[in-house]
Design a protein around this motif. Structure first.
Motif, PDB file in Angstrom:
ATOM      1  N   LEU A  66       0.821  -1.213   0.000  1.00  0.00           N
ATOM      2  CA  LEU A  66       0.000   0.000   0.000  1.00  0.00           C
ATOM      3  C   LEU A  66       0.853   1.260   0.000  1.00  0.00           C
ATOM      4  O   LEU A  66       0.424   2.304  -0.512  1.00  0.00           O
ATOM      5  CB  LEU A  66      -0.923   0.020   1.222  1.00  0.00           C
ATOM      6  N   ALA A  73      -3.993   1.958  -6.855  1.00  0.00           N
ATOM      7  CA  ALA A  73      -5.236   1.319  -6.421  1.00  0.00           C
ATOM      8  C   ALA A  73      -4.904  -0.094  -5.953  1.00  0.00           C
ATOM      9  O   ALA A  73      -3.837  -0.634  -6.263  1.00  0.00           O
ATOM     10  CB  ALA A  73      -6.260   1.295  -7.545  1.00  0.00           C
ATOM     11  N   VAL A  74      -5.851  -0.705  -5.228  1.00  0.00           N
ATOM     12  CA  VAL A  74      -5.569  -1.985  -4.556  1.00  0.00           C
ATOM     13  C   VAL A  74      -6.734  -2.951  -4.741  1.00  0.00           C
ATOM     14  O   VAL A  74      -7.897  -2.557  -4.677  1.00  0.00           O
ATOM     15  CB  VAL A  74      -5.328  -1.764  -3.048  1.00  0.00           C
ATOM     16  N   CYS A  90      -6.150   1.445   3.434  1.00  0.00           N
ATOM     17  CA  CYS A  90      -6.397   2.023   2.108  1.00  0.00           C
ATOM     18  C   CYS A  90      -7.132   3.353   2.223  1.00  0.00           C
ATOM     19  O   CYS A  90      -6.806   4.329   1.518  1.00  0.00           O
ATOM     20  CB  CYS A  90      -7.204   1.055   1.256  1.00  0.00           C
ATOM     21  N   ARG A  93      -4.883   6.115   3.267  1.00  0.00           N
ATOM     22  CA  ARG A  93      -3.960   6.523   2.211  1.00  0.00           C
ATOM     23  C   ARG A  93      -4.676   7.085   0.981  1.00  0.00           C
ATOM     24  O   ARG A  93      -4.021   7.473   0.014  1.00  0.00           O
ATOM     25  CB  ARG A  93      -3.088   5.320   1.807  1.00  0.00           C
ATOM     26  N   LEU A  95      -6.559   5.387  -1.200  1.00  0.00           N
ATOM     27  CA  LEU A  95      -6.424   4.468  -2.328  1.00  0.00           C
ATOM     28  C   LEU A  95      -7.763   3.827  -2.682  1.00  0.00           C
ATOM     29  O   LEU A  95      -8.401   3.205  -1.825  1.00  0.00           O
ATOM     30  CB  LEU A  95      -5.424   3.351  -1.975  1.00  0.00           C
ATOM     31  N   VAL A  97     -10.124   0.918  -3.723  1.00  0.00           N
ATOM     32  CA  VAL A  97      -9.874  -0.484  -3.397  1.00  0.00           C
ATOM     33  C   VAL A  97     -11.078  -1.336  -3.752  1.00  0.00           C
ATOM     34  O   VAL A  97     -12.227  -0.955  -3.516  1.00  0.00           O
ATOM     35  CB  VAL A  97      -9.511  -0.634  -1.892  1.00  0.00           C
ATOM     36  N   CYS A  99     -12.409  -4.833  -2.626  1.00  0.00           N
ATOM     37  CA  CYS A  99     -12.194  -5.809  -1.551  1.00  0.00           C
ATOM     38  C   CYS A  99     -13.092  -7.005  -1.764  1.00  0.00           C
ATOM     39  O   CYS A  99     -14.324  -6.870  -1.828  1.00  0.00           O
ATOM     40  CB  CYS A  99     -12.479  -5.182  -0.189  1.00  0.00           C
TER      41      CYS A  99
END
Length: 342
Positions: A66, A73-74, A90, A93, A95, A97, A99
């Protein structure tokens, strides 16, 4: 896929079967994104997945992924108990995401994620989290939802659902079946019917003789909804037959069934055939839905936001399965209490 300078650079955290499939999807099938970093509890697994995709590196752990400057992006595809910490990280930060379900494995931590994202939305106007309820992108489920929305068959009365796995990992418990498998049907019911689940009962039929030691298999759940519609769900963890998901809508003026494709089908243990090949696993059964889900997420994430199933959807489903675990333990009907939406 040819890389573009504007491609969304994605880290995938957790690269077991689901995460590795997302890496392949981002590398080969999704437009506008590419995987750049993977992390996994098993360094060997992370290295193997990265080696299969030129330009993908490994991170020593999830938080390091991360914090990598190359990550925009995650995708979180690690085990459910890790999700809450990673989602909060996330959000901290900024970001975007995606999930995988379950969003978290208990209602309290799920609500904490809802409130953390609400604070981000209040500050920036942008959602960041999409929860991986991919059935909302499946053609069959979309068709059922359209029948409910248009009222073509009249008011919904019942949903009959079956969710059958060929096998589950050896660490899977009966509670994990509720939290990790039944959660799909919970969100499916909320999506199809457009209302919340208000109570849940979980029953244990006669146990399958081939079931892994200590696993209650199958389970039968009964979900009650705000309007009085009922949803019955058979969850089989280890049939040995393949992967099957079926949902039948029973409404005032007709019925509609998805998940069989070819009509009346018969299963025999010695052949595992229902007039067609039974999908080997969820990645086969819902391949197109996963592609559509991730593509929609990428389009939104490139704008710095999220548009798919929300943290509230994740929380509401987890609140039901948290109650479902209590119902499984006690054998009693358990009412679902939802917090006020932020």
């Amino acid at each position: 896929m040819r890389e573009a300078a504007s491609d969304l650079r994605v880290a995938v955290v957790g690269v077991g079967a689901m995460g590795a499939d997302h890496v392949r999807r981002l590398a080969d099938r999704v437009v506008g994104a590419r995987p750049v970093l993977v992390a996994d509890a098993s360094a060997q697994t992370a290295e193997r997945v990265a080696a299969a995709h030129p330009g993908v590196r490994t991170a020593p752990d999830a938080l390091a992924a991360l914090d990598d400057d190359d990550v925009e992006a995650v995708v979180i595809a690690s085990t459910g108990p890790t999700h809450a910490e990673l989602l909060l990280a996330c959000l901290e930060r900024g970001l975007p995401v995606l999930c995988e379900k379950p969003m978290t494995t208990d209602a309290e931590s799920a609500l904490a994620v809802v409130r953390a994202e609400a604070a981000v939305v209040a500050r920036t106007g942008q959602r960041l989290v999409q929860v991986g309820f991919m059935r909302r992108y499946d053609a069959g489920y979309l068709a059922l939802r359209e029948l409910v929305v248009t009222g073509e068959l009249g008011a919904p009365l019942l949903l009959h659902c079956a969710h059958r796995n060929a096998s589950v990992p050896p660490y899977f418990t009966s509670e994990a079946v509720v939290l990790d498998s039944l959660v799909h049907e919970v969100d499916g019911a909320r999506f199809l019917l457009g209302e919340e689940v208000t109570a849940v009962t979980v029953m244990r039929p006669r146990r399958r003789r081939s079931a892994p030691e200590g696993l209650a298999d199958p389970l039968l759940a009964l979900l009650e909804t705000e309007s009085g519609a009922l949803v019955d769900v058979e969850v089989s963890a280890a049939t040995g037959l393949g992967y099957e998901v079926r949902t039948e809508l029973v409404a005032e003026r007709g019925t509609a069934l998805v998940g069989t494709e070819t009509g009346p089908l018969v299963a025999r243990a010695e052949t595992a055939v229902r007039g067609r090949r039974v999908p080997a696993g969820f990645l086969d059964r819902f391949a197109a839905a996963y592609d559509a889900e991730v593509q929609a997420w990428v389009h939104a994430a490139r704008r710095g936001t999220a548009t798919g199933p929300s943290t509230w959807d994740g929380y509401a489903a987890t609140a039901v399965t948290t109650a479902g675990v209590e119902a499984l333990r006690t054998g009693r009907r358990v009412e679902v209490e939802l917090a006020d939406s932020p």
